[in-house]
Design a protein around this motif. Structure first.
Motif, PDB file in Angstrom:
ATOM      1  N   GLY A  39       0.835  -1.204   0.000  1.00 32.50           N
ATOM      2  CA  GLY A  39       0.000   0.000   0.000  1.00 32.50           C
ATOM      3  C   GLY A  39       0.868   1.252   0.000  1.00 32.50           C
ATOM      4  O   GLY A  39       0.566   2.237  -0.687  1.00 32.50           O
ATOM      5  N   THR A  77     -11.722   1.455   1.256  1.00 33.69           N
ATOM      6  CA  THR A  77     -11.337   0.048   1.242  1.00 33.69           C
ATOM      7  C   THR A  77     -12.528  -0.846   1.524  1.00 33.69           C
ATOM      8  O   THR A  77     -13.565  -0.393   2.013  1.00 33.69           O
ATOM      9  CB  THR A  77     -10.198  -0.254   2.238  1.00 33.69           C
ATOM     10  N   GLY A  82      -9.227  -5.671   3.130  1.00 35.63           N
ATOM     11  CA  GLY A  82      -8.526  -4.501   2.625  1.00 35.63           C
ATOM     12  C   GLY A  82      -7.817  -3.660   3.679  1.00 35.63           C
ATOM     13  O   GLY A  82      -7.051  -2.752   3.345  1.00 35.63           O
ATOM     14  N   LEU A  85      -3.810  -3.167   3.517  1.00 37.41           N
ATOM     15  CA  LEU A  85      -3.419  -2.408   2.326  1.00 37.41           C
ATOM     16  C   LEU A  85      -3.809  -0.932   2.506  1.00 37.41           C
ATOM     17  O   LEU A  85      -3.045  -0.014   2.195  1.00 37.41           O
ATOM     18  CB  LEU A  85      -4.172  -3.025   1.136  1.00 37.41           C
ATOM     19  N   HIS A  86      -5.000  -0.723   3.030  1.00 37.28           N
ATOM     20  CA  HIS A  86      -5.513   0.622   3.291  1.00 37.28           C
ATOM     21  C   HIS A  86      -4.604   1.365   4.272  1.00 37.28           C
ATOM     22  O   HIS A  86      -4.289   2.542   4.087  1.00 37.28           O
ATOM     23  CB  HIS A  86      -6.933   0.491   3.866  1.00 37.28           C
ATOM     24  N   SER A 133      -8.867   0.310  -2.292  1.00 36.97           N
ATOM     25  CA  SER A 133      -7.954  -0.837  -2.139  1.00 36.97           C
ATOM     26  C   SER A 133      -8.693  -2.095  -1.723  1.00 36.97           C
ATOM     27  O   SER A 133      -9.659  -2.056  -0.955  1.00 36.97           O
ATOM     28  CB  SER A 133      -6.871  -0.503  -1.103  1.00 36.97           C
ATOM     29  N   ASP A 134      -8.218  -3.207  -2.245  1.00 40.95           N
ATOM     30  CA  ASP A 134      -8.723  -4.535  -1.892  1.00 40.95           C
ATOM     31  C   ASP A 134      -7.637  -5.509  -2.327  1.00 40.95           C
ATOM     32  O   ASP A 134      -7.193  -5.438  -3.465  1.00 40.95           O
ATOM     33  CB  ASP A 134     -10.041  -4.811  -2.635  1.00 40.95           C
ATOM     34  N   PRO A 135      -7.165  -6.391  -1.435  1.00 39.94           N
ATOM     35  CA  PRO A 135      -6.011  -7.212  -1.825  1.00 39.94           C
ATOM     36  C   PRO A 135      -6.244  -8.114  -3.034  1.00 39.94           C
ATOM     37  O   PRO A 135      -5.329  -8.351  -3.808  1.00 39.94           O
ATOM     38  CB  PRO A 135      -5.704  -8.045  -0.581  1.00 39.94           C
ATOM     39  N   LEU A 143     -15.504  -5.467  -6.429  1.00 36.36           N
ATOM     40  CA  LEU A 143     -15.101  -4.101  -6.805  1.00 36.36           C
ATOM     41  C   LEU A 143     -16.167  -3.427  -7.664  1.00 36.36           C
ATOM     42  O   LEU A 143     -16.465  -2.246  -7.459  1.00 36.36           O
ATOM     43  CB  LEU A 143     -13.748  -4.133  -7.525  1.00 36.36           C
ATOM     44  N   VAL A 163      -4.587  -3.280  -5.755  1.00 37.75           N
ATOM     45  CA  VAL A 163      -4.807  -4.679  -5.385  1.00 37.75           C
ATOM     46  C   VAL A 163      -3.458  -5.386  -5.294  1.00 37.75           C
ATOM     47  O   VAL A 163      -2.523  -5.040  -6.013  1.00 37.75           O
ATOM     48  CB  VAL A 163      -5.721  -5.412  -6.399  1.00 37.75           C
TER      49      VAL A 163
END
Ligand SMILES: O=P(O)(O)OC[C@H]1O[C@H](OP(=O)(O)OP(=O)(O)O)[C@H](O)[C@@H]1O
Ligand SMILES: O=c1cc[nH]c(=O)[nH]1
Length: 217
Positions: A39, A77, A82, A85-86, A133-135, A143, A163
């Motif tokens: 991230g 997120t 998420g 990452l967020h 963001s979302d892994p 999404l 991602v």
């Protein structure tokens, strides 16, 4: 536009190798921290695409002309996977407003699943740059549903999707089903998706690896 961060040599490759590795990914703290680091790098890369303005800054010794962001992006997120990452994006865009969306796969008896979106908390995103963001971008349905919902709140000028691992068919699904101006920043892109919607080789279940197994809904 689609940017695969693994196409150039950088530490991203090292972190992804740990995130994917069955012998390393069980270390939850390292898994989450590697997601955060992705991230952070994505935030830095995205920051190069934003608009800046000159600002005079008073130092103890004089006046410095600095280049600062014209406007803060909004960070969004998808709960729960998420979050790490967020957090990485938030380390760099530390003045941003935030949106949170809960989306999960609600499984049907025949093995198929629908995306259930239950909680949305968002600031105004009208005319703003949105970083979502979302892994995992697997089928792309989480999404797409999230973007559809956020666009009812306001239309961002640009959406940056961050991602860790994206799947080719998922990327195509997102680009086919959204009219928004989108850039996808992927740690890496894999080609295969199982019938149950898991990315191969992927990494497994991102939410469970970060936060523990959940009961099946
Ligand atoms: O592209 P899709 O096919 O929609 O799949 C991707 C979704 O799957 C994961 O969440 P998950 O459903 O595992 O929820 P969790 O965050 O609660 O673990 C991931 O964080 C995405 O949101
Ligand atoms: O491979 C996948 C697909 C969706 N969600 C995950 O956590 N992993």
């Amino acid at each position: 536009m689609i940017i695969n961060l693994s196409e150039t040599n950088s530490l991203v490759g090292e972190w992804l190798s740990e995130i994917r590795n069955i012998d390393v990914q069980q270390d939850r703290m390292r898994f989450r921290r590697n997601m955060e680091r992705l991230g952070e790098v994505a935030a830095y890369e995205i920051s190069k695409t934003l608009e800046y303005e000159e600002k005079e800054i008073t130092t103890p010794m004089g006046i410095a002309n600095c280049r600062v962001l014209k406007a803060q992006p909004v960070l969004a997120t998808i709960l729960r996977a998420g979050l790490a990452l967020h957090q990485g994006l938030l380390h760099y865009f530390d003045k941003a407003d935030h949106a949170f969306i809960s989306a999960y796969r609600k499984h049907n008896h025949d093995g198929s699943f629908d995306i259930s979106l239950e909680y949305v908390s968002s600031p105004s995103i009208e005319g703003q740059v949105l970083i979502l963001s979302d892994p995992m971008l697997a089928t792309g349905s989480s999404l797409v549903k999230t973007i559809e919902h956020l666009e009812e709140i306001g239309k961002p000028t640009h959406i940056h999707l961050v991602v860790a691992i994206a799947c080719t068919v998922g990327i195509e699904y997102v680009l086919r089903n959204t009219k928004a101006n989108i850039t996808i920043w992927a740690g890496d892109i894999d080609d295969e998706l199982t019938a149950k919607g898991y990315i191969v080789p992927g990494l497994g279940d991102a939410g469970d690896l970060a936060f523990g197994n959940k009961l099946q809904q």
